[in-house]
Design a protein around this motif. Structure first.
Motif, mmCIF file in Angstrom:
data_model
loop_
_atom_site.group_PDB
_atom_site.id
_atom_site.type_symbol
_atom_site.label_atom_id
_atom_site.label_comp_id
_atom_site.label_asym_id
_atom_site.label_seq_id
_atom_site.Cartn_x
_atom_site.Cartn_y
_atom_site.Cartn_z
ATOM 1 N N THR A 110 0.128 0.990 -6.926
ATOM 2 C CA THR A 110 -0.778 1.960 -7.554
ATOM 3 C C THR A 110 -2.200 1.651 -7.128
ATOM 4 O O THR A 110 -2.646 0.499 -7.195
ATOM 5 C CB THR A 110 -0.673 1.884 -9.083
ATOM 6 N N ALA A 111 -2.908 2.678 -6.683
ATOM 7 C CA ALA A 111 -4.292 2.497 -6.235
ATOM 8 C C ALA A 111 -5.239 2.525 -7.413
ATOM 9 O O ALA A 111 -5.122 3.386 -8.298
ATOM 10 C CB ALA A 111 -4.657 3.588 -5.232
ATOM 11 N N THR B 209 -9.038 0.332 -0.167
ATOM 12 C CA THR B 209 -8.484 0.599 -1.492
ATOM 13 C C THR B 209 -7.897 -0.689 -2.057
ATOM 14 O O THR B 209 -7.366 -1.520 -1.322
ATOM 15 C CB THR B 209 -7.370 1.668 -1.412
ATOM 16 N N TYR C 236 -4.934 -2.045 -4.400
ATOM 17 C CA TYR C 236 -3.638 -1.655 -4.942
ATOM 18 C C TYR C 236 -3.091 -2.772 -5.832
ATOM 19 O O TYR C 236 -3.386 -3.957 -5.619
ATOM 20 C CB TYR C 236 -2.619 -1.405 -3.819
ATOM 21 N N ASN D 46 0.813 -1.214 0.000
ATOM 22 C CA ASN D 46 0.000 0.000 0.000
ATOM 23 C C ASN D 46 0.851 1.271 0.000
ATOM 24 O O ASN D 46 0.326 2.363 -0.225
ATOM 25 C CB ASN D 46 -1.007 0.018 1.153
ATOM 26 N N TYR E 145 0.822 -3.902 -7.833
ATOM 27 C CA TYR E 145 2.247 -3.587 -7.892
ATOM 28 C C TYR E 145 2.966 -4.662 -8.705
ATOM 29 O O TYR E 145 2.873 -5.860 -8.384
ATOM 30 C CB TYR E 145 2.833 -3.538 -6.475
#
Length: 441
Positions: free
Chosen positions: A104-105, A179, A181, A100, A183
């Protein structure tokens, strides 16, 4: 041409081998030439037998009956995927990877699916290579589906979403809280999607879990903090058509904090159905041509396996003949050791217990015996000293009685195991037992 029988059926216990014969006769004047091939069906799910996928009203209570795993591992599916969790001996180690702060959200929302996300490497899933995947707020990934389905279903199911990786498929809502995320961890050749404190629709129950796809084509689900009622989700994977898949749990208690689940592909074993010879010639008015059909359950789990012997000929009336073949593998048939005079196969033991294998040390085979005091879901597995699964001898429901199985010293892939010490473990509904044995060559 004439042939017999019209179909073949065989029942074997695990490790069993049997042969039957298809007889060919040439009742004509000319020379009969023929070729034959054995084909085996995949163990995928019949679409007609699948429960209908539904869309529950938002926030509705899901009353569908669930299905939980009997053990901490499962599979293979028709393609060859298996799963094992960190609670099981030889399973993966829980090792949370927090992204987190570096990931990238995705856009927060309710029932949203992202655009394709670049993995950073080629990932093979059910035989197809992919370079990108989509993430849905509702706890699943897909290599092709663009839907936003929030009502989970059993796996496999032909209804969308398909081509799916589902660490926790439920009606989740990142618009309210939490959220998602992603990666691309290029240095470690893995791609991670994290649902960070995403709440269930209509509640404040926050779930934090992740899916990790690695360049070695393995998949790991990890569960950091799971709250609320955790018996209304689906965990598993499914192919692009929804005809094959591997389900860990559906709408039943299973997941907990600090749990990891590993999905990996195991190359298919040697074929369970083979024939010899594969071609031949019969002169006119000749009877008694034979095709020997071999059934081999050495590396099979309990189940029903189907296939065909397809015979092609130069007979214009019978240019292709299909002989259906069915093999039933069941641990409840014939697994008692014929030479074991110390136990009455029909008597119900007073206690459940695992005996020391005999002979020990052994080469090339040994007998592992155990008693069940009541009917039980059972697995009997052999591990090396690293904790890696070598052979699964039994997984299924067995009756209350004395059982004895022979291990021929081979792995699940049919390879001869090397000399050394091995652990064998019996798990039943009552308890788990373990013992060691020594293979010497």
């Amino acid at each position: 041409m004439a042939w017999s029988p019209a179909s073949l059926t065989q029942v074997l216990n695990p490790l069993g081998i049997a042969q039957q014969v298809i007889t060919l006769d040439n009742n004509g004047d000319g020379e009969l030439t023929w070729t034959a091939v054995a084909t085996m069906d995949l163990a995928g799910t019949d679409a007609a037998a699948q429960p209908e996928a539904i869309d529950l009203p938002k926030g509705a209570v899901d009353t569908r009956e669930g299905s939980s795993p009997l053990l901490g591992s499962g599979g293979p599916d028709g393609f060859g995927y298996t799963w094992i969790d960190s609670d099981a001996f030889g399973g993966p180690v829980y090792n949370w990877v927090e992204i987190n702060g570096v990931g990238t959200a995705l856009t927060d929302g309710d029932d949203i699916t992202s655009s394709p996300l670049n993995l950073g490497f080629s990932f093979n899933f059910y035989g197809t290579d992919y370079s990108a995947v989509r993430a849905c707020s509702n706890g699943w990934l897909s290599f092709s589906s663009t839907v936003t389905t929030y009502t989970n279903s059993v796996i496999p199911n032909t209804a969308e979403p398909n081509n799916m990786i589902a660490p926790f498929w439920d009606d989740l809502n990142s618009l309210t809280a939490g959220t998602v995320y992603y990666y691309a961890d290029v240095a470690n050749q893995r791609f991670i999607v994290e649902w960070d404190a995403v709440v269930r629709y209509g509640s404040s129950d926050a779930e934090t879990f992740q899916a990790i796809l690695s360049a070695d084509n393995t998949i790991v689900f990890q569960y950091k903090t799971m709250t609320g009622t955790l018996n209304a989700a689906t965990i598993g994977i499914e192919n692009a058509t929804g005809t094959d898949g591997l389900q860990t749990v559906f709408n039943a208690p299973y997941v907990h904090n600090s749990l990891a689940v590993l999905f990996s592909f195991v190359p298919p074993p040697d074929p369970w159905l083979s024939i010899a010879p594969e071609s031949g010639v019969l002169p006119g008015h000749t009877a008694g041509g034979e095709i020997t059909v071999t059934f081999d359950a050495t590396v099979l789990l309990d189940g029903v396996y189907t296939g065909n012997v397809v015979i092609s000929t130069n007979d214009p009336d019978h240019s292709q003949i299909v002989v259906p073949v069915t093999l039933t593998v069941t641990s409840s048939v014939g697994i008692e050791n014929p030479g074991d005079d110390e136990h009455d196969a029909n008597a119900v033991p007073r206690v459940t217990q695992l005996f020391q294998n005999a002979p020990n040390p052994f080469n090339p085979a040994t007998v592992i015996a155990f008693d069940l005091s009541r009917p039980s879901a059972v697995s009997l597995e052999i591990y090396d000293l690293r904790g890696l699964l070598v052979r699964r001898l039994v997984q299924g429901n067995l009756p209350a009685r004395h059982h004895a199985l022979t291990w021929d010293g081979r792995t699940d892939s049919g390879q001869q195991a090397p000399s050394g010490t091995y652990l064998y473990r019996l798990r039943s509904d009552e308890m788990t037992f373990s013992k060691s044995m020594l293979l010497l060559k």
